[in-house]
Design an enzyme around this catalytic site. Structure first.
Site, PDB file in Angstrom:
ATOM      1  N   HIS A  43      -5.360  -3.739  -2.559  1.00 59.83           N
ATOM      2  CA  HIS A  43      -5.080  -2.792  -3.654  1.00 59.83           C
ATOM      3  C   HIS A  43      -4.947  -3.489  -5.006  1.00 59.83           C
ATOM      4  O   HIS A  43      -4.555  -2.867  -5.995  1.00 59.83           O
ATOM      5  CB  HIS A  43      -3.809  -1.991  -3.352  1.00 59.83           C
ATOM      6  CG  HIS A  43      -3.953  -1.136  -2.139  1.00 59.83           C
ATOM      7  ND1 HIS A  43      -4.516   0.121  -2.166  1.00 59.83           N
ATOM      8  CD2 HIS A  43      -3.650  -1.378  -0.844  1.00 59.83           C
ATOM      9  CE1 HIS A  43      -4.538   0.624  -0.942  1.00 59.83           C
ATOM     10  NE2 HIS A  43      -4.018  -0.276  -0.122  1.00 59.83           N
ATOM     11  N   SER A  63       0.797  -1.228   0.000  1.00 60.20           N
ATOM     12  CA  SER A  63       0.000   0.000   0.000  1.00 60.20           C
ATOM     13  C   SER A  63       0.829   1.277   0.000  1.00 60.20           C
ATOM     14  O   SER A  63       0.371   2.306  -0.488  1.00 60.20           O
ATOM     15  CB  SER A  63      -0.949   0.008   1.191  1.00 60.20           C
ATOM     16  OG  SER A  63      -0.229  -0.140   2.388  1.00 60.20           O
ATOM     17  N   LYS A  70     -11.857  -0.035  -1.717  1.00 61.08           N
ATOM     18  CA  LYS A  70     -10.889   0.734  -2.506  1.00 61.08           C
ATOM     19  C   LYS A  70     -11.381   0.808  -3.957  1.00 61.08           C
ATOM     20  O   LYS A  70     -12.289   1.578  -4.230  1.00 61.08           O
ATOM     21  CB  LYS A  70      -9.505   0.131  -2.311  1.00 61.08           C
ATOM     22  CG  LYS A  70      -9.127   0.231  -0.808  1.00 61.08           C
ATOM     23  CD  LYS A  70      -7.786  -0.252  -0.493  1.00 61.08           C
ATOM     24  CE  LYS A  70      -7.348  -0.011   0.934  1.00 61.08           C
ATOM     25  NZ  LYS A  70      -8.282   0.111   2.015  1.00 61.08           N
TER      26      LYS A  70
HETATM   27  C1  LIG Z   1      -3.051  -3.590   2.227  1.00 58.94           C
HETATM   28  C2  LIG Z   1      -4.249  -3.179   3.028  1.00 58.94           C
HETATM   29  N1  LIG Z   1      -4.928  -4.109   3.711  1.00 58.94           N
HETATM   30  C3  LIG Z   1      -6.003  -3.792   4.438  1.00 58.94           C
HETATM   31  C4  LIG Z   1      -6.471  -2.503   4.524  1.00 58.94           C
HETATM   32  C5  LIG Z   1      -7.668  -2.179   5.346  1.00 58.94           C
HETATM   33  O1  LIG Z   1      -8.799  -2.098   4.540  1.00 58.94           O
HETATM   34  P1  LIG Z   1     -10.073  -1.237   4.992  1.00 58.94           P
HETATM   35  O2  LIG Z   1      -9.756   0.185   4.664  1.00 58.94           O
HETATM   36  O3  LIG Z   1     -11.211  -1.800   4.234  1.00 58.94           O
HETATM   37  O4  LIG Z   1     -10.208  -1.450   6.470  1.00 58.94           O
HETATM   38  C6  LIG Z   1      -5.807  -1.504   3.818  1.00 58.94           C
HETATM   39  C7  LIG Z   1      -6.315  -0.100   3.868  1.00 58.94           C
HETATM   40  O5  LIG Z   1      -5.674   0.826   4.081  1.00 58.94           O
HETATM   41  C8  LIG Z   1      -4.667  -1.845   3.067  1.00 58.94           C
HETATM   42  O6  LIG Z   1      -3.980  -0.898   2.412  1.00 58.94           O
END
Ligand SMILES: Cc1ncc(COP(=O)(O)O)c(C=O)c1O
Length: 389
Positions: free
Chosen positions: A214, A186, A245
């Protein structure tokens, strides 16, 4: 000011340390633009082009999603009222799970309230004391928390290091072995070598847990990292993904063998002890999956924009941390310099905030491209970055 029975302020030192190091975080809520744009936002009465959103396909404001939300709102109301295991679920939740499993090519899928909830509560349900987790050093915070909560021995390996994974898997004699990795990281925007990690899992009898937050709607024509690498789903692979996302909605899923989703249904604390998602969030996600399946032009537009911005940034000679996705971080010096650069961009009508430690070890401006950016938006950003240099 926080006081405790006349004894003074409780967190003065902590706040001062954060402020002295420029590490205070500030919530900047958007004002309405009267129309729900995803490529623009209004902050402090200033209209800006948004390069800080994970709404990669611009679906959060797509008419089909909004229509699905309104229709389901009239049928089911808003709040779910209780957890899925009591009375919070609806036929839309079940339909979304079936559609997700079909989309990902797995036997089953289980819906969870967010990506954070999925990682922090599914990982502890899949590994416990006596087991071994291998986790990439750049995995998302929710994975780190899931590993901590699991009580399994966790070994953090160097970013994408196949040789370390292989060495650890050969040396360690644990009960169950689980490799956990983001597919698209991310904060760096690079892509894990899922195909080669999967080979190691097969060779050493390990489970593979992939965070496709992502990658969903982005890689593999929108279907995620397995499709990107030409891999087929298999019983030892657990695919976690988010609706929050590229799919423009809210919530997350675990797509896997039915044995795994059955286990999670009975043991995953984030499912059992939390109110279900509103039915209208499920309706929006169903509409989003349909759009990704039926309108390939959305994913094409995302990648065309990504390539255009990435080539421009490469020509400027900026370090992009190995980006291979619509997340394009750029290194712009010390934390203080990076904050000043974000402010400079803000004054040019561009929203691209600084990502600070501890989210990352090296401060950076994390740019995200979306399908809705126009050529003009991208050129304005590139011109401003050229001025910065
Ligand atoms: C790689 C990754 N996993 C999990 C999440 C968490 O997802 P959510 O925003 O739906 O809680 C994010 C969000 O920032 C992320 O970037």
């Amino acid at each position: 000011m926080l006081c405790f029975q006349g004894e003074g302020i409780l967190f003065e030192n902590e706040l001062k340390i954060l402020a002295d190091q420029d590490l205070m975080r500030h919530i900047r809520d958007r004002q309405t633009l009267k129309v729900p744009f995803s490529r623009k936002l209004m902050l402090n009465s200033t209209e800006l082009v948004n390069f800080a959103s994970n709404d990669y396909l611009g679906l959060s404001s797509h008419p089909k999603l909004m229509e699905a939300v309104i229709q389901s709102l009239h049928l089911y109301g808003f709040g779910a009222g209780s957890s899925r295991l009591l009375s919070g679920g609806t036929e839309l939740h079940a339909e979304l799970e079936d559609k997700t499993a079909a989309f990902k090519g797995t036997e089953a899928a289980l819906l969870l309230n967010s990506g954070y909830t999925a990682n922090s509560s599914a990982i502890p349900a899949l590994a416990g004391s006596g087991d071994l987790i291998l986790s990439d050093e750049l995995n998302h915070a929710s994975i780190i928390d899931g590993c901590r909560l699991s009580r399994a021995r966790t070994i953090v390996y160097s970013h994408c290091s196949l040789s370390e994974i292989e060495r650890i898997l050969s040396e360690e004699k644990a009960g169950r072995k689980l490799i956990v990795t983001d597919s698209v990281f991310s904060m760096n925007g690079d892509i894990a070598p899922i195909d080669r990690i999967n080979d190691l899992c097969l060779a050493h009898g390990a489970l593979l847990y992939i965070d496709d937050a992502h990658a969903t709607g982005v890689l593999g024509r929108g279907r995620g990292s397995l499709a990107h690498f030409g891999l087929k789903p298999a019983d030892h692979i657990i695919q976690m993904g988010t609706f929050s996302k590229a799919l423009g909605s809210l919530g997350a899923f675990i797509a896997a063998a039915k044995e795994i989703t059955d286990l999670l249904t009975s043991t995953c604390r984030g499912l059992i002890f939390s109110t279900a998602l509103p039915a209208c969030a499920a309706a929006a996600s169903i509409a989003a999956l349909k759009l990704v399946e039926q309108e390939s032009s959305l994913v094409d537009a995302l990648w065309t924009n990504r390539q255009r911005l990435f080539s421009g940034i490469e020509r400027l000679g900026l370090n992009t941390f190995g980006s291979a996705s619509p997340i394009i971080p750029i290194q712009t010096g010390t934390l203080e310099q990076t904050i000043r650069h974000s402010e400079f961009l803000f004054n040019r009508g561009i929203y691209a905030p600084t990502i600070k430690p501890p989210s990352v070890s090296i401060p950076r401006i994390r740019l995200t491209t979306t399908a809705s950016h126009t050529g003009q938006d991208l050129d304005a950003l590139l011109n401003a970055l050229a001025e910065l240099r």
